[in-house]
Design an enzyme around this catalytic site. Structure first.
Site, short mmCIF file in Angstrom:
data_model
loop_
_atom_site.label_atom_id
_atom_site.label_comp_id
_atom_site.label_asym_id
_atom_site.label_seq_id
_atom_site.Cartn_x
_atom_site.Cartn_y
_atom_site.Cartn_z
N ASN A 1 68.39 1.23 63.29
CA ASN A 1 68.80 1.32 61.89
C ASN A 1 68.45 -0.01 61.22
O ASN A 1 68.01 -0.96 61.87
CB ASN A 1 70.31 1.63 61.79
CG ASN A 1 70.74 1.97 60.36
OD1 ASN A 1 70.07 2.74 59.69
ND2 ASN A 1 71.83 1.38 59.91
N LYS A 2 68.65 -0.08 59.94
CA LYS A 2 68.33 -1.25 59.13
C LYS A 2 68.73 -2.56 59.81
O LYS A 2 69.80 -2.66 60.40
CB LYS A 2 69.08 -1.12 57.79
CG LYS A 2 68.90 -2.23 56.80
CD LYS A 2 67.45 -2.47 56.41
CE LYS A 2 66.76 -1.21 55.98
NZ LYS A 2 65.28 -1.30 56.11
N ASP B 1 67.81 5.47 61.72
CA ASP B 1 66.43 5.91 61.52
C ASP B 1 65.87 6.61 62.75
O ASP B 1 64.92 7.38 62.66
CB ASP B 1 65.55 4.73 61.14
CG ASP B 1 65.88 4.26 59.74
OD1 ASP B 1 66.90 3.56 59.58
OD2 ASP B 1 65.16 4.64 58.80
N GLY C 1 64.80 5.56 53.06
CA GLY C 1 65.87 6.32 53.68
C GLY C 1 65.23 7.42 54.51
O GLY C 1 64.43 8.21 53.98
N ALA C 2 65.57 7.46 55.81
CA ALA C 2 64.85 8.34 56.73
C ALA C 2 64.80 9.80 56.25
O ALA C 2 63.70 10.38 56.21
CB ALA C 2 65.47 8.23 58.12
N GLN D 1 69.31 -3.00 49.53
CA GLN D 1 69.65 -1.59 49.29
C GLN D 1 71.15 -1.41 49.04
O GLN D 1 71.55 -0.50 48.30
CB GLN D 1 69.25 -0.73 50.50
CG GLN D 1 67.75 -0.56 50.69
CD GLN D 1 67.17 -1.59 51.64
OE1 GLN D 1 67.75 -2.66 51.85
NE2 GLN D 1 66.03 -1.29 52.21
N ARG E 1 55.29 4.84 57.46
CA ARG E 1 56.29 3.95 58.06
C ARG E 1 56.60 4.47 59.46
O ARG E 1 56.77 5.67 59.66
CB ARG E 1 57.55 3.87 57.19
CG ARG E 1 57.22 3.20 55.83
CD ARG E 1 58.45 2.85 55.07
NE ARG E 1 59.20 1.80 55.74
CZ ARG E 1 60.48 1.53 55.48
NH1 ARG E 1 61.13 2.25 54.58
NH2 ARG E 1 61.11 0.56 56.11
#
Lengths: 316, 316
Positions: free
Chosen positions: B215-216, B205, B12-13, B164, B55
């Site tokens: 994002n994801k 993100d 999670g950012a 998640q 990351r």
């Protein structure tokens, strides 16, 4: 056999129909000591009903069961059981042989849509030799493209929750040395946006008279994304998958599967115990998102209400 | 701490940025026997570099590391290590407290978008107290909606491959007695088509200067489907997630994750050994598919190039 269909040991609309047919043939053989049809007929129709209760969405099963029901209704009371069993078995084998021939014809018609350069195809679920009598529907097109050197690559959606893409499609394609890359279902749009996908090709479990198509959950999302990216979206089906008795996809019953398909992996929880789950096995893609439907009789195009009616009116 | 970020023990950012900050604080405390800053400074900047290699996609991490780098550059050579450690720890705690306050502000601004009736929200991945310092971004909006009795239901995408949604979001919402239903990612479009979804709300993100949002993986597919169904698509982010140095999302580096996230479950294969896999961790949703971006400073709307520039020019 009915339990094998219910628990998805056998899955894929054409394979389900073939398995059910062989199940009926086995039952008829097992009843040979009953002597004549009169003593068995009630049990045979019960067997048909049992098969009809296995899975609700694919129409191939019901078409096949209707056919066996019609044959059975034509038997005279004193026909020897040996003859009955031989007839049922013969019809089951014919259904199987026919399905294989149909898949090959679908493959040839679909591959003919690639005329200028090899295509990169994204597919969903499994529509190959493990979902049909053999060769496959959407995967039949991929096989034929590969044989004609018109296939550049295949992207296989893993196909949650049951992972038919990871477990079956990737396996089948690797076995045939067809270049395949596996991706999570939600990455299909990413691949399309990056220009990696020329075609989407999927199978179907039921097609309504207007072309609305029920197929594995996730197919509709792919169709929306294909439209957004200007990518052709092809459905590969035998004509036995059409259900012209229903006008639109709204009348297709979508099967709900057990929540444990989502909440557990190898029996271990991957979600909180007791969580609410919605697990539709299928979704319905509206006809206006479908570029063409590839059948064993050829490729049909919108407007589907007309082209599907023509497909069936031209049948002998 | 860097390994925990790499292996997604912490993810999670915003949570990654907080964890990295506390990692630096721990390192400074551990170096107290070095006496003064001069003896430690090189190692501290190495620690920042180590954190930067964990990351690549979330910008919050890099913004936080830049801030710590600037603070460190201001230290005089003979500052006692006790003071250095106290300052780094204080800044880490401040980052954490600030993130919590930001999440609550995002929640309030986002919940204000629901003015007529309780909404049914679909979300993706985890953006809650396990992805931030607490409360959450997209999940912060959901919490605030729930507190204001303006939340009818939450659909949580399971979020393949790392689940998640199943493992974290469903857990968090159930813990708070917020009504949640879990679905496979590819069923989101099915739910939208059936009229079950009023809003899609996701985190991010990294957001480029034009509003393009990383994002994801799967977020982009949701955005395309939301647009197709006329459903608002909201992105919830702290302003620290904006990367105004990059003009568009084309410049966002998308991290590729290991293939085993897709091919294995609990160490057991669910795909053929050796299959090719593409496993992007993120995708980029173009700004024109985003209805609004909810920040701690308020809600901004298209044209984003202008509204994002205003957001930052108004900062003191």
């Amino acid at each position: 056999v009915a339990e094998a269909i219910e628990t998805m040991v056998v899955r894929g609309a054409p394979a389900i129909a073939c398995a059910a047919a062989f199940g009926l043939a086995i039952d008829a053989h097992n009843a040979s000591d009953l002597g004549v049809w009169r003593a068995y007929s009630q049990r045979f129709f019960q067997a048909i009903e049992r098969m009809a209760r296995t899975r609700p969405t694919a129409v191939n099963l019901f078409n096949a069961l209707d056919r066996f029901g019609a044959v059975a209704s034509s038997f005279k009371d004193d026909v020897p059981m040996a003859n009955v069993a031989a007839r049922i078995e013969g019809d089951a084998i014919a259904l199987y042989d026919q399905d294989l021939a149909i898949c090959k014809a679908i493959g040839e018609h679909g591959a003919a849509l690639a005329f200028d350069k090899p295509v990169r195809v994204l597919t969903h679920c499994n529509t190959g030799s493990l979902a049909t009598a053999g060769y496959g529907t959407a995967l039949g097109i991929i096989r034929s493209l590969h044989a004609q050197k018109m296939l550049a690559h295949v992207y296989a959606d893993e196909t949650r929750p049951y992972l038919q893409g990871a477990r079956l499609t990737a396996y089948e394609l690797m076995s045939e040395n067809i270049p395949v890359t596996l991706n999570v279902d939600s990455a299909a749009a990413y691949l399309m946006k990056n220009g990696e996908v020329d075609w989407v090709v999927v199978g179907a479990d039921r097609v309504a008279a207007n072309g609305d198509t029920a197929n594995k959950i996730g197919t509709y999302s792919l169709a929306v994304n294909a439209r957004h990216h200007g990518i052709p979206f092809y459905v590969a089906v035998p004509t036995s998958t059409f259900d012209t008795k229903i006008a639109t996809g709204d009348q297709i019953h979508v099967e709900m599967r057990p929540s444990t398909e989502i909440t557990h992996q190898f029996g271990k929880p991957v979600a909180p115990i007791g969580v609410n789950v919605v697990n539709p096995s299928f979704d319905v893609t509206p006809h206006d998102l479908i570029s063409a439907i590839v059948t064993e009789k050829g490729v049909i195009y919108p407007p589907y209400k007309k082209s599907i009616a023509q497909l069936f009116s031209s049948q002998v």
